[in-house]
Write a protein that holds these residues in place. Structure first.
Motif, PDB file in Angstrom:
ATOM      1  N   GLY A 170     -18.430 -78.173  -2.658  1.00  0.00           N
ATOM      2  CA  GLY A 170     -18.404 -77.173  -1.591  1.00  0.00           C
ATOM      3  C   GLY A 170     -17.816 -77.691  -0.293  1.00  0.00           C
ATOM      4  N   TRP A 171     -18.393 -77.259   0.809  1.00  0.00           N
ATOM      5  CA  TRP A 171     -17.858 -77.601   2.133  1.00  0.00           C
ATOM      6  C   TRP A 171     -17.936 -79.098   2.407  1.00  0.00           C
ATOM      7  N   ASP A 172     -18.764 -79.827   1.604  1.00  0.00           N
ATOM      8  CA  ASP A 172     -18.877 -81.277   1.810  1.00  0.00           C
ATOM      9  C   ASP A 172     -17.609 -82.024   1.403  1.00  0.00           C
ATOM     10  N   LEU A 173     -16.673 -81.315   0.759  1.00  0.00           N
ATOM     11  CA  LEU A 173     -15.381 -81.953   0.484  1.00  0.00           C
ATOM     12  C   LEU A 173     -14.804 -82.527   1.771  1.00  0.00           C
ATOM     13  N   TRP A 174     -15.054 -81.819   2.885  1.00  0.00           N
ATOM     14  CA  TRP A 174     -14.490 -82.252   4.175  1.00  0.00           C
ATOM     15  C   TRP A 174     -15.406 -83.247   4.894  1.00  0.00           C
ATOM     16  N   ASP A 195     -14.675 -71.922   9.208  1.00  0.00           N
ATOM     17  CA  ASP A 195     -14.845 -72.921   8.153  1.00  0.00           C
ATOM     18  C   ASP A 195     -15.414 -74.237   8.689  1.00  0.00           C
ATOM     19  N   ILE A 196     -15.026 -74.580   9.913  1.00  0.00           N
ATOM     20  CA  ILE A 196     -15.570 -75.826  10.478  1.00  0.00           C
ATOM     21  C   ILE A 196     -17.069 -75.656  10.732  1.00  0.00           C
ATOM     22  N   CYS A 197     -17.493 -74.456  11.109  1.00  0.00           N
ATOM     23  CA  CYS A 197     -18.939 -74.196  11.210  1.00  0.00           C
ATOM     24  C   CYS A 197     -19.602 -74.424   9.851  1.00  0.00           C
ATOM     25  N   CYS A 198     -18.977 -73.914   8.786  1.00  0.00           N
ATOM     26  CA  CYS A 198     -19.557 -74.076   7.446  1.00  0.00           C
ATOM     27  C   CYS A 198     -19.630 -75.555   7.068  1.00  0.00           C
ATOM     28  N   ILE A 199     -18.588 -76.308   7.382  1.00  0.00           N
ATOM     29  CA  ILE A 199     -18.597 -77.750   7.070  1.00  0.00           C
ATOM     30  C   ILE A 199     -19.692 -78.442   7.881  1.00  0.00           C
ATOM     31  N   ALA A 200     -19.865 -77.975   9.124  1.00  0.00           N
ATOM     32  CA  ALA A 200     -20.903 -78.573   9.977  1.00  0.00           C
ATOM     33  C   ALA A 200     -22.305 -78.154   9.524  1.00  0.00           C
ATOM     34  N   GLY A 201     -22.363 -77.142   8.661  1.00  0.00           N
ATOM     35  CA  GLY A 201     -23.648 -76.793   8.057  1.00  0.00           C
ATOM     36  C   GLY A 201     -24.383 -75.631   8.698  1.00  0.00           C
ATOM     37  N   ALA A 221     -13.261 -82.673  15.099  1.00  0.00           N
ATOM     38  CA  ALA A 221     -12.496 -83.913  15.298  1.00  0.00           C
ATOM     39  C   ALA A 221     -12.267 -84.598  13.958  1.00  0.00           C
ATOM     40  N   LYS A 222     -13.323 -84.637  13.129  1.00  0.00           N
ATOM     41  CA  LYS A 222     -13.226 -85.316  11.824  1.00  0.00           C
ATOM     42  C   LYS A 222     -12.241 -84.590  10.906  1.00  0.00           C
ATOM     43  N   VAL A 223     -12.333 -83.266  10.876  1.00  0.00           N
ATOM     44  CA  VAL A 223     -11.476 -82.493   9.962  1.00  0.00           C
ATOM     45  C   VAL A 223     -10.008 -82.666  10.326  1.00  0.00           C
ATOM     46  N   PHE A 224      -9.675 -82.581  11.610  1.00  0.00           N
ATOM     47  CA  PHE A 224      -8.262 -82.682  11.990  1.00  0.00           C
ATOM     48  C   PHE A 224      -7.745 -84.122  11.920  1.00  0.00           C
ATOM     49  N   LYS A 225      -8.631 -85.053  12.177  1.00  0.00           N
ATOM     50  CA  LYS A 225      -8.237 -86.461  12.062  1.00  0.00           C
ATOM     51  C   LYS A 225      -7.868 -86.789  10.614  1.00  0.00           C
ATOM     52  N   GLY A 226      -8.602 -86.214   9.684  1.00  0.00           N
ATOM     53  CA  GLY A 226      -8.374 -86.537   8.264  1.00  0.00           C
ATOM     54  C   GLY A 226      -7.333 -85.660   7.595  1.00  0.00           C
ATOM     55  N   ALA A 227      -6.806 -84.662   8.331  1.00  0.00           N
ATOM     56  CA  ALA A 227      -5.863 -83.733   7.695  1.00  0.00           C
ATOM     57  C   ALA A 227      -4.496 -84.380   7.529  1.00  0.00           C
ATOM     58  N   LYS A 228      -3.939 -84.242   6.344  1.00  0.00           N
ATOM     59  CA  LYS A 228      -2.584 -84.744   6.110  1.00  0.00           C
ATOM     60  C   LYS A 228      -1.570 -83.838   6.796  1.00  0.00           C
ATOM     61  N   GLU A 244       1.393 -83.755  -2.483  1.00  0.00           N
ATOM     62  CA  GLU A 244       1.174 -84.310  -1.136  1.00  0.00           C
ATOM     63  C   GLU A 244      -0.301 -84.211  -0.759  1.00  0.00           C
ATOM     64  N   ILE A 245      -0.918 -83.088  -1.114  1.00  0.00           N
ATOM     65  CA  ILE A 245      -2.357 -82.892  -0.822  1.00  0.00           C
ATOM     66  C   ILE A 245      -3.051 -82.403  -2.095  1.00  0.00           C
ATOM     67  N   ASP A 246      -4.378 -82.494  -2.088  1.00  0.00           N
ATOM     68  CA  ASP A 246      -5.147 -82.057  -3.264  1.00  0.00           C
ATOM     69  C   ASP A 246      -5.858 -80.730  -3.014  1.00  0.00           C
ATOM     70  N   PHE A 247      -6.113 -80.408  -1.743  1.00  0.00           N
ATOM     71  CA  PHE A 247      -6.818 -79.147  -1.441  1.00  0.00           C
ATOM     72  C   PHE A 247      -6.577 -78.787   0.016  1.00  0.00           C
ATOM     73  N   TYR A 248      -6.795 -77.557   0.356  1.00  0.00           N
ATOM     74  CA  TYR A 248      -6.654 -77.185   1.765  1.00  0.00           C
ATOM     75  C   TYR A 248      -7.701 -76.189   2.222  1.00  0.00           C
ATOM     76  N   LEU A 249      -7.930 -76.282   3.498  1.00  0.00           N
ATOM     77  CA  LEU A 249      -8.983 -75.508   4.147  1.00  0.00           C
ATOM     78  C   LEU A 249      -8.454 -74.165   4.612  1.00  0.00           C
ATOM     79  N   THR A 250      -9.279 -73.208   4.527  1.00  0.00           N
ATOM     80  CA  THR A 250      -9.009 -71.833   4.849  1.00  0.00           C
ATOM     81  C   THR A 250      -7.915 -71.302   3.940  1.00  0.00           C
ATOM     82  N   GLY A 251      -8.405 -70.797   2.868  1.00  0.00           N
ATOM     83  CA  GLY A 251      -7.499 -70.213   1.899  1.00  0.00           C
ATOM     84  C   GLY A 251      -8.309 -69.447   0.879  1.00  0.00           C
ATOM     85  N   GLY A 252      -7.641 -68.582   0.177  1.00  0.00           N
ATOM     86  CA  GLY A 252      -8.319 -67.796  -0.852  1.00  0.00           C
ATOM     87  C   GLY A 252      -7.273 -67.234  -1.783  1.00  0.00           C
TER      88      GLY A 252
END
Lengths: 386, 285
Positions: A170-174, A195-201, A221-228, A244-252
């Motif tokens: 789930g959101w813990d991927l990030w 989505d960042i709220c969801c990742i933050a819990g 800060a963590k999500v954008f720092k780690g974004a490719k 290049e990437i394995d998954f991306y945030l905000t999508g459906g």
């Protein structure tokens, strides 16, 4: 509880000078049009502005249709707030805006319940009349028609992360440091706030405490720092397909569908199994509501167009108009559903749509959106500072 | 002579349509942006209480990072283009002869294709398993790391996109150098380096300076390269302005950022123009 504090109704009245420059895109000419039985102006997400959808209506009625496509709701709503209610006849945005913002602010007007409610009865079960997001807060007025919808959380390459793992983690991927550099973020800033709220819990659609805002700051800060990469859906899908990437945030289904239509069925929209919402809900979904603008000189074709896109054939066309491909509420009608081929159902992930929608809360207004967006914008900028 | 004629002599009277056009089409939007930068954040009422709050917010934020990226990348773009374009400009003006037209056409053709399409084309070339890395992998089994979504590729994209804006003024500048002057320098015993340094470079300076200014001003407002090729790993100031005007619906903040960018670029351009007075180097005074 407001995204915007301004009182914009006076905007054009007081600033003809500014309007001259800002409306230079030709809209003033449209606003001045008087033959309102000969034209129809639609402000919408992409798809409704496609020739497949508009041309039959143009030919049938011999009218001029101008449809402008934008890719975020706040900009469209603010176009109306800034005085363009005398330009547009129909507005197509996501679910909370009609009921919670546009109708209370007098930007849209109700449509004829007797004429349109029977169409809801032919929709998928969860959209039967009276459908909450199409009604005003009192449940008396019908404010628009529901058509395209879909779950919207994140998208993975199932060759890299299985559907089961992606749903389970789930959101813990990030939140997993090992995933830094393996994911992208869609440049869709309003949804990224959710989505960042969801990742933050925590639930994005409520007023947030100081502790939650601090957690949001740290998570952004963590999500954008780690974004490719932070990019549009086409580049993100390309990134997934190329590895290049394995998954991306905000999508459906909305964002994964173009890649799936190109045969990359390993690109899959995911709704997590667990999330920060009440009632065990885990992801977020959107439903578009198309409303009639409170235009003092409304086109005589506005409601006719709303009815025109309800037909099984046109609903199917709307679902598979150019750009992205989406389920439509009219798939509850067998005559409409039968028009979808097996390939098309695969593209929109029909196999899991019902269970995923059941795990989603519906898109809503974030009371402290302004504050969170500013924090997120700063986080993105600071991540680029090395 | 009537008062009207005295106030509006024929020259001014005939210039009036153009003055009005420029006032409405050019000055009005600019003044609107400047005015908005003083109104309260996230409001649209031009007549609300004006203040410097939006500017204070910019100065108290980390916007300097975005300004830094924009100015730094624009400066790097100008420098790289100067080195790349001068030899090509020299060739077009002096060496390529009848082929110069064809070569000029080849440099012009990309301008007919949308910038975004061209940038997405570069993505297809550089992305993992794309044209370049995919070919290297299949032919030689070599899989170097991908360079997409990096500041370096953003810079490459800017160099590529703005090349014609440096090349053509520079070519004009180089072609302005009289061949007789160069011949005279050689006859007087000047080496090739001396001719370049003391004849070619100073006399072609108008074209070089115009190329520098044009490229820098365009590049400092660049946004597509960082979005498409850079994957927003760097955020230029134009991106912050765009977010303020769209997702944030904070036109006053976006206006303050835009005004600051205009001031900063204007200041830098003035410094260059003080150093290189175009009228003087064009020989007009």
């Amino acid at each position: 509880m407001s995204y915007f504090k301004q009182t914009r109704r006076d905007f054009l009245k007081h600033s003809a000078l500014a309007a001259g420059g800002l409306a230079a895109g030709g809209l003033t000419g449209l606003g001045a049009a008087s033959a309102r039985s000969n034209e129809l102006n639609i402000l919408c997400w992409e798809g409704y502005n496609s020739a497949q959808v508009l041309d039959p209506f143009r030919s049938e009625h011999g009218i001029t249709i101008r449809a402008e496509s934008l890719t975020n709701d706040p900009t469209m709503i603010n176009r109306l707030r800034a005085g363009e209610t005398n330009v547009w006849d129909l507005i197509n945005v996501n679910n909370p805006w009609a009921r919670k913002i546009m109708y209370p602010e007098g930007l849209i007007k109700p449509i004829d319940r007797a004429r349109f409610e029977p169409y809801f009865d032919k929709m998928l079960p969860e959209f039967k009349a009276p459908y909450k997001w199409a009604m005003d807060e009192k449940g008396e007025q019908l404010l628009g028609m529901a058509q395209r919808f879909g779950p919207f959380s994140y998208v993975v390459n199932t060759d890299k992360i299985s559907r089961a793992t992606a749903e389970d983690q789930g959101w813990d991927l990030w939140n997993d440091p090992a995933n830094a550099g393996k994911y992208g973020v869609q440049a869709s800033d309003d949804w990224n706030v959710f989505d960042i709220c969801c990742i933050a819990g925590f639930d994005p659609f409520k007023e947030h405490s100081d502790e939650e805002v601090a957690k949001f700051t740290e998570t952004a800060a963590k999500v954008f720092k780690g974004a490719k990469m932070v990019s549009d859906l086409a580049t993100l899908n390309q990134g997934l397909v190329s590895g290049e990437i394995d998954f991306y945030l905000t999508g459906g289904t909305y964002t994964a569908s173009p890649a799936r239509a190109d045969g990359a069925l390993n690109i899959r929209a995911i709704t997590p199994l667990r999330g920060p919402f009440a009632d065990g809900k885990a992801g977020i979904s959107w439903i578009e509501i198309t409303s009639v603008v409170n235009n003092p000189d409304i086109s005589t074709h506005a409601e006719n167009f709303l009815e025109y896109v309800q037909s099984p054939e046109m609903s199917h066309t709307v679902a598979f108009a150019e750009g992205t491909f989406n389920p439509v509420t009219q798939m509850g009608n067998k005559a409409c559903f039968d028009l979808f081929t097996k390939e098309e159902l695969d593209i929109i992930q029909w196999d899991s749509l019902e269970e995923e929608m059941a795990r989603c809360v519906e898109y809503d207004i974030v009371p402290d959106y302004d504050k969170l967006l500013d924090i997120m914008t700063a986080a993105k900028r600071e991540a680029s500072g090395g | 002579m009537s008062i009207l004629s005295r106030l509006l002599p024929p020259g001014r009277r005939h210039a009036l349509p153009l003055i009005l056009f420029m006032a409405v089409g050019f000055a009005a939007p600019l003044f609107a942006v400047i005015a908005y930068s003083f109104v309260p954040a996230r409001t649209f009422d031009l007549w609300a209480d004006w203040s410097f709050d939006n500017y204070l917010e910019v100065f108290n934020s980390t916007s300097y990072i975005a300004f830094g990226w924009s100015l730094g990348l624009a400066a790097a773009t100008v420098l790289i283009l100067a080195l790349v374009c001068y030899p090509v400009a020299f060739g077009l003006a002096r060496v390529f002869g009848k082929w110069a037209t064809l070569i000029t056409l080849l440099f012009t053709l990309p301008l007919f294709v949308s910038e975004n399409v061209r940038l997405y084309g570069w993505i297809m070339v550089f992305i993992k398993n794309g044209v370049l890395l995919g070919t290297l992998k299949s032919l030689f089994g070599w899989e170097p790391d991908s360079i997409v979504f990096t500041p370096e590729l953003t810079l490459l994209g800017m160099v590529y996109v703005y090349l014609p804006f440096m090349l053509f003024p520079m070519t004009l500048g180089v072609s302005m150098v009289p061949q007789q002057t160069r011949d005279a320098a050689y006859d007087l015993g000047a080496s090739r380096w001396q001719v370049f340094r003391e004849v070619d470079l100073p006399l072609s300076m108008p074209g070089i300076v115009i190329g520098f200014l044009l490229t820098f001003v365009l590049a400092v407002g660049a946004i597509a390269e960082a979005k498409v090729l850079g994957g927003q790993r760097i955020i230029p100031i134009a991106n912050d302005i765009e977010v303020a005007f769209t997702y944030a619906q904070n036109w006053p903040l976006g206006s303050a950022l835009a005004v600051l960018l205009m001031l900063l670029v204007g200041f830098l351009v003035l410094i260059v123009l003080r150093r290189f007075d175009l009228d003087t180097i064009l020989g007009r005074r």
